[in-house]
Design an enzyme around this catalytic site. Structure first.
Site, PDB file in Angstrom:
ATOM      1  N   LYS A 287     -34.851   1.544  15.315  1.00  0.00           N
ATOM      2  CA  LYS A 287     -35.487   2.430  14.340  1.00  0.00           C
ATOM      3  C   LYS A 287     -36.594   1.698  13.590  1.00  0.00           C
ATOM      4  CE  LYS A 287     -31.069   4.737  13.610  1.00  0.00           C
ATOM      5  NZ  LYS A 287     -29.883   4.841  12.766  1.00  0.00           N
TER       6      LYS A 287
ATOM      7  N   CYS B  44       8.446  13.370  49.970  1.00  0.00           N
ATOM      8  CA  CYS B  44       8.447  12.481  48.805  1.00  0.00           C
ATOM      9  C   CYS B  44       8.665  11.040  49.283  1.00  0.00           C
ATOM     10  CB  CYS B  44       9.557  12.881  47.834  1.00  0.00           C
ATOM     11  SG  CYS B  44       9.760  11.682  46.489  1.00  0.00           S
TER      12      CYS B  44
ATOM     13  N   GLU C   8     -29.622  -1.352  15.899  1.00  0.00           N
ATOM     14  CA  GLU C   8     -28.209  -1.042  15.636  1.00  0.00           C
ATOM     15  C   GLU C   8     -27.463  -0.805  16.941  1.00  0.00           C
ATOM     16  OE1 GLU C   8     -28.230   2.493  13.275  1.00  0.00           O
ATOM     17  OE2 GLU C   8     -29.520   1.605  11.754  1.00  0.00           O
TER      18      GLU C   8
ATOM     19  N   ARG D 239     -22.639  17.993  14.666  1.00  0.00           N
ATOM     20  CA  ARG D 239     -24.052  18.176  14.919  1.00  0.00           C
ATOM     21  C   ARG D 239     -24.309  19.531  15.587  1.00  0.00           C
ATOM     22  NH1 ARG D 239     -27.167  17.075  19.457  1.00  0.00           N
ATOM     23  NH2 ARG D 239     -29.376  16.938  18.964  1.00  0.00           N
TER      24      ARG D 239
ATOM     25  N   TYR E  74       0.836  -1.196   0.000  1.00  0.00           N
ATOM     26  CA  TYR E  74       0.000   0.000   0.000  1.00  0.00           C
ATOM     27  C   TYR E  74       0.878   1.256   0.000  1.00  0.00           C
ATOM     28  CZ  TYR E  74      -3.423   3.460   1.516  1.00  0.00           C
ATOM     29  OH  TYR E  74      -4.208   4.585   1.606  1.00  0.00           O
TER      30      TYR E  74
ATOM     31  N   SER F 107     -31.841  14.541  18.177  1.00  0.00           N
ATOM     32  CA  SER F 107     -31.251  13.545  19.077  1.00  0.00           C
ATOM     33  C   SER F 107     -32.268  12.428  19.274  1.00  0.00           C
ATOM     34  CB  SER F 107     -30.822  14.183  20.382  1.00  0.00           C
ATOM     35  OG  SER F 107     -31.944  14.658  21.055  1.00  0.00           O
TER      36      SER F 107
ATOM     37  N   ASP G 244     -20.425   5.100  20.561  1.00  0.00           N
ATOM     38  CA  ASP G 244     -20.158   6.203  21.483  1.00  0.00           C
ATOM     39  C   ASP G 244     -19.108   7.143  20.904  1.00  0.00           C
ATOM     40  OD1 ASP G 244     -20.604   7.584  23.761  1.00  0.00           O
ATOM     41  OD2 ASP G 244     -19.273   6.391  25.008  1.00  0.00           O
TER      42      ASP G 244
ATOM     43  N   GLU H  15     -21.507   8.451  12.830  1.00  0.00           N
ATOM     44  CA  GLU H  15     -20.773   8.684  14.074  1.00  0.00           C
ATOM     45  C   GLU H  15     -19.264   8.618  13.830  1.00  0.00           C
ATOM     46  OE1 GLU H  15     -22.915   9.297  16.423  1.00  0.00           O
ATOM     47  OE2 GLU H  15     -21.937   9.014  18.374  1.00  0.00           O
TER      48      GLU H  15
ATOM     49  N   CYS I 120      12.397   9.999  47.850  1.00  0.00           N
ATOM     50  CA  CYS I 120      13.654  10.661  48.227  1.00  0.00           C
ATOM     51  C   CYS I 120      13.554  11.449  49.522  1.00  0.00           C
ATOM     52  CB  CYS I 120      14.149  11.557  47.094  1.00  0.00           C
ATOM     53  SG  CYS I 120      13.184  13.059  46.908  1.00  0.00           S
TER      54      CYS I 120
END
Ligand code: IVH
Length: 664
Positions: free
Chosen positions: A287, A405, A112, A135, A35, A81, A116, A171, A408
Site C-alpha cells: 500500500k 468390504c 503487509e 464485505r 482469568y 478489492s 487468508d 480480516e 469384513c
C-alpha cells in the site's frame, strides 16, 4: 449498590485488559484460571443485578438466540478489492504506474501480510461496537454483528477516546490449529470438510447461531480505515499505530519500504517463511503510505490504484504413490488413501493423503507406482493435484474400487444420492472399532483409558460386539488382554462406570447418528428429556425444532426405528446407561414470534426483556428484516424503528407488549 456497580466496572476493565493482552498482543499476563475467576465473578454479579448489564460487557459476547437471517447493510464507503500480481516484474510495472499517477517519486510503501480470511467492516460509535458486516459484493454486505461479537480479538469497546464514528476494516480468519481441529470434528461426523481456512472462516461467520460461531476460534486483524467522523491519521502506517493504541489487533509483521526493490525483497522473504505463521496467508499486500496520495491515485472502480497484492504460488512437491489403501469409517464409508514416498511439503513430512472417494481416483486416474504432484489445501491437508503420466511404469494398472468390504468382506453399496461407497454390514469390525472409538471419545461418553489399542483387542477377541457390551466387561476378561494388568483393567472399568453419569446429550452424540454431533445432540435434548421420548417421537416433531432441518430429522427418526439400534439401546438401558434431562418449561404466548427490541424500556433491562421474550417462547433478533414479527420500541428508539416502519413490521410499545404476555 454503588459498591457493586464499581466492582462490576472494575472487573470489566480487568477482563478487557487481559483480553487485549491475550488476543491482541499475544502476551498473556495471568493464567487461564485467574482469568476464569474474574469472568465468573463478573457473571455472578451481573446475574444478581441484571439491570447493570451493558451491551459492551465481556459477558455479552454470545447472543443466546439464533436469528432467522442476516439483514443487509450498505457500506457507506464501498469495500473495494485489490488487483493481483504474481511476479517481481508485475510489481515493478505497478510501481511505474504509481510514479506516473503521482507525478513524483516522493512516496513510501507499507508492506503487509495478505491474511487468508474474509474482509469485514466494524463500526464503532462513541467507542462501542455497534455493527459488524461482511464485505458482500463490496456495496452491500450482511449484518453479522452477533457473530462478530463472539470473536475475542475484537474489542466490544475501544480505549483512549476514539472518534465518535470509527469504521475499521480488517480480516476475520481461522488460525491453522483451529482449522485442523474443526475438520477433524467434521471428519468424525462424516460431514464434508472445509477446503481451506478461508472457507471455514466464512462459513463460521455466516452461521445463524452465534453460539456455534463462538466455538470456532476465529480471530481478527485490522488493516484499513473506513468512515470516520473526524480525520484520523495522515498516513496508513499512522492509522495502524492508532488502531493498536485504541485496542484493535494489528498484525505485527508490517514494514515500511522506500523502493519497489525493498518491497520485492520483503515479499520473497515471506514466501519462504509463511509456513511458520500460525495462520494462513496467500500473499502480500502493498500500500502507498500517505492517505492524501490515495486520493490522488484514486480507484479503477473495482480496486484502488494505491494498493496491490502479490500472490504466492501454492507450494507443491513431487512424490511416488507406493500403494492405495481403503479405509472403513464408522458409518461404513470406504475411503481410498494414497501412501507416498515421504516428502517435505510446506513445513511437514507428508506420507499419505486421502483420495476422498472412487470418483476422484477415476478423475485423476491415479495408480500405484504413479509419480504425482501434491499440494496442501489450505496449507494443511495434502492433496493429489496431478498425475505425471510420463513417469508411469508400464505395469501400472487402473485402481479397481473394491466390490467387497476390505475388512469384513461384506457387500458394498454406492449411496444413491452421492459418491460414497459403503460397507452395508452391521457386523463389520472396522466400523465397530471406529464407532467404539467415537463412543468413548472426549466429546461423547469420555471413557478414560479406553484407547484405540484396547478397542482393537476387544473387538478382535469378540468381547465387544456393540456399545452395550462395554458395560458387561469384567476385570478377568480385561486383565487377560495384552499389555493389561489388574490395575490398568480396574482403571478401564472405573472409566466405563463413570460414563454412566454422562448427560443425555453426550449419549445421543455417542450413538453416532449421522449428522448428529454434540451440538445437534444438545439442541435435540433441550426438547426431549430421555432416549425413550426421542424414540417415541414422530419425524415432524424433530423438524419442528428450529435448528433441525429435514435431513437431520430423517436421520434421527431412521436411527431410532432400526431394530438393531433399538436392541443396543435396550441393552444400554438395562446396563444402567439411561440419563434423563430436566426440561425447562417455557410459556408459549409468543411462540415462534421474532422480536427486535430497540430503545430504552421502562420496566426491563435489555437482558431482562430478552429473557422474558424467550421465556414466553419468542425469539430475539438483532436486526429488523421482513421476517421480524414485532419491533418492541422504547424511548429513544433509533434506526431500527425507522426500518420497521419502512418494512411495515408491527411496532409495539411496552404496554402493548405487557398485554401480550398477560402481565397487565
Ligand atoms: S486492504 C482496498 N490489507 O484481501 C484495500 N486487504 O484480495 C482494502 N486482505 O478483500 C483491503 N489481508 O479481504 C488489505 N493486509 C491486508 C489484507 C487484505 C488480506 C484481503 C481482504 C481483501 C482481499 C483482496
Amino acid at each position: 449498590m454503588k459498591d457493586i456497580k464499581e466492582k462490576i466496572q472494575s472487573l470489566r476493565q480487568q477482563i478487557r485488559k487481559h483480553d487485549n493482552f491475550y488476543y491482541v498482543q499475544n502476551n498473556p499476563q495471568i493464567t487461564d484460571q485467574e482469568y476464569d475467576r474474574l469472568f465468573s465473578e463478573l457473571k455472578k454479579l451481573e446475574q444478581q443485578h441484571p439491570e447493570l448489564i451493558t451491551p459492551d460487557s465481556p459477558t455479552q459476547r454470545v447472543s443466546e438466540q439464533p436469528i432467522d437471517g442476516f439483514a443487509q447493510v450498505t457500506h457507506t464507503i464501498p469495500m473495494l478489492s485489490i488487483d493481483n500480481t504474481y511476479s517481481a516484474e508485475e510489481l515493478k510495472d505497478f510501481d511505474q504506474r504509481v510514479i506516473k499517477g503521482l507525478g513524483t517519486k516522493n512516496y513510501q510503501y507499507v508492506v503487509e501480510l495478505k491474511i487468508d480470511g474474509l474482509a469485514v467492516s466494524l463500526r464503532y460509535e462513541k467507542g462501542i461496537l455497534v455493527l459488524g458486516a461482511t464485505r458482500g459484493d463490496g456495496e452491500k454486505g450482511d449484518d453479522v454483528t452477533n457473530n462478530i461479537k463472539t470473536i475475542k480479538a475484537i474489542p466490544l469497546r475501544l480505549e483512549d477516546q476514539p472518534p465518535d464514528v470509527l469504521e475499521v476494516r480488517g480480516e476475520v480468519y481461522m488460525p491453522k490449529k483451529a482449522f485442523a481441529k474443526l475438520n477433524e470434528e467434521k471428519e468424525k461426523q462424516g460431514e464434508p470438510l472445509f477446503a481451506n481456512p478461508r472457507n471455514a472462516a466464512a462459513g463460521s461467520l455466516k452461521l445463524l447461531d452465534a453460539k456455534t460461531t463462538a466455538q470456532r476460534n476465529l480471530s481478527f486483524f485490522a488493516y484499513a480505515l473506513g468512515e470516520t467522523s473526524e480525520p484520523f491519521a495522515k498516513t496508513h502506517y499512522e492509522s495502524l499505530e492508532k488502531f493498536k493504541k485504541i485496542g484493535l489487533p494489528v498484525n505485527p509483521n508490517i514494514k515500511k519500504a522506500e523502493t519497489i526493490e525493498q518491497v520485492i525483497e520483503i515479499c520473497n522473504q515471506w514466501e519462504d517463511k509463511r509456513f511458520e505463521l500460525p495462520y494462513q496467508i496467500d500473499g502480500m499486500v502493498i500500500k502507498i503510505d500517505r492517505l492524501d496520495q490515495h486520493d490522488i491515485l484514486g480507484t479503477t472502480g473495482r480496486a484502488p490504484r494505491w494498493c496491490m497484492s502479490y500472490k504466492f504460488a501454492a507450494e507443491q512437491a513431487k512424490t511416488k504413490v507406493l500403494s492405495i489403501d481403503v479405509q472403513v469409517g464408522k458409518t461404513g464409508i470406504l475411503t481410498p488413501v494414497a501412501n507416498f514416498e515421504p516428502v517435505l511439503l510446506a513445513g511437514t513430512t507428508v506420507k499419505r493423503a486421502s483420495l476422498h472417494n472412487f470418483d476422484e481416483i477415476d478423475r485423476l486416474d491415479v495408480r500405484q507406482g504413479d509419480t504425482v504432484i501434491i499440494e496442501k489445501a489450505g496449507e494443511i491437508i495434502p492433496q493429489v493435484i496431478e498425475v505425471k503420466k510420463e513417469f508411469r511404469p508400464k505395469e501400472a494398472k487402473p485402481f479397481k474400487p473394491p466390490t467387497k468390504c476390505p475388512v469384513c468382506n461384506s457387500k458394498v453399496e454406492k449411496d444413491p444420492d452421492g459418491v460414497y461407497v459403503r460397507c452395508v454390514s452391521s457386523n463389520c469390525p472396522a466400523q465397530l472399532k471406529e464407532k467404539l472409538r467415537y463412543f468413548a471419545g472426549r466429546d461423547q461418553m469420555d471413557i478414560e483409558n479406553l484407547g484405540p489399542a484396547l478397542i482393537e483387542q476387544l473387538v478382535d477377541k469378540g468381547l465387544v460386539k456393540d456399545f452395550a457390551d462395554l458395560y458387561k466387561l469384567d476385570i478377568f476378561a480385561l486383565a487377560s488382554l495384552e499389555r493389561m494388568a489388574q490395575k490398568s483393567a480396574q482403571n478401564v472399568l472405573d472409566g466405563i462406570e463413570k460414563s454412566k453419569q454422562a448427560p443425555l446429550a453426550r449419549l445421543v452424540a455417542a450413538l453416532g447418528i449421522r449428522h448428529i454431533g454434540i451440538q445437534n445432540a444438545e439442541i435435540l435434548t433441550q426438547q426431549f428429556g430421555s432416549i425413550d421420548e426421542i424414540k417415541g417421537a414422530a419425524e415432524e416433531e424433530f423438524t419442528r425444532i428450529e435448528q433441525i432441518g429435514p435431513v437431520l430429522a430423517k436421520s434421527i427418526y431412521e436411527y431410532f426405528h432400526n431394530s438393531n439400534n433399538l436392541k443396543i439401546i435396550d441393552k444400554l438401558t438395562a446396563a444402567g446407561v439411561n440419563p434423563k434431562q430436566k426440561q425447562t418449561k417455557k410459556g408459549d404466548k409468543l411462540s415462534g414470534k421474532t422480536f427486535v427490541v430497540t430503545g430504552t424500556l421502562e420496566n426491563f433491562s435489555r437482558s431482562q426483556i430478552e429473557q422474558t421474550i424467550k421465556d414466553n417462547g419468542g425469539k430475539i433478533s438483532s436486526s429488523v428484516s421482513k421476517k421480524t414479527d414485532y419491533v418492541l420500541a422504547g424511548t429513544e428508539a433509533g434506526s431500527k424503528l425507522d426500518k420497521a416502519q419502512q418494512l411495515g413490521v408491527k411496532i409495539l410499545n411496552e404496554n402493548q407488549f405487557l398485554d401480550m404476555i398477560g402481565k397487565k
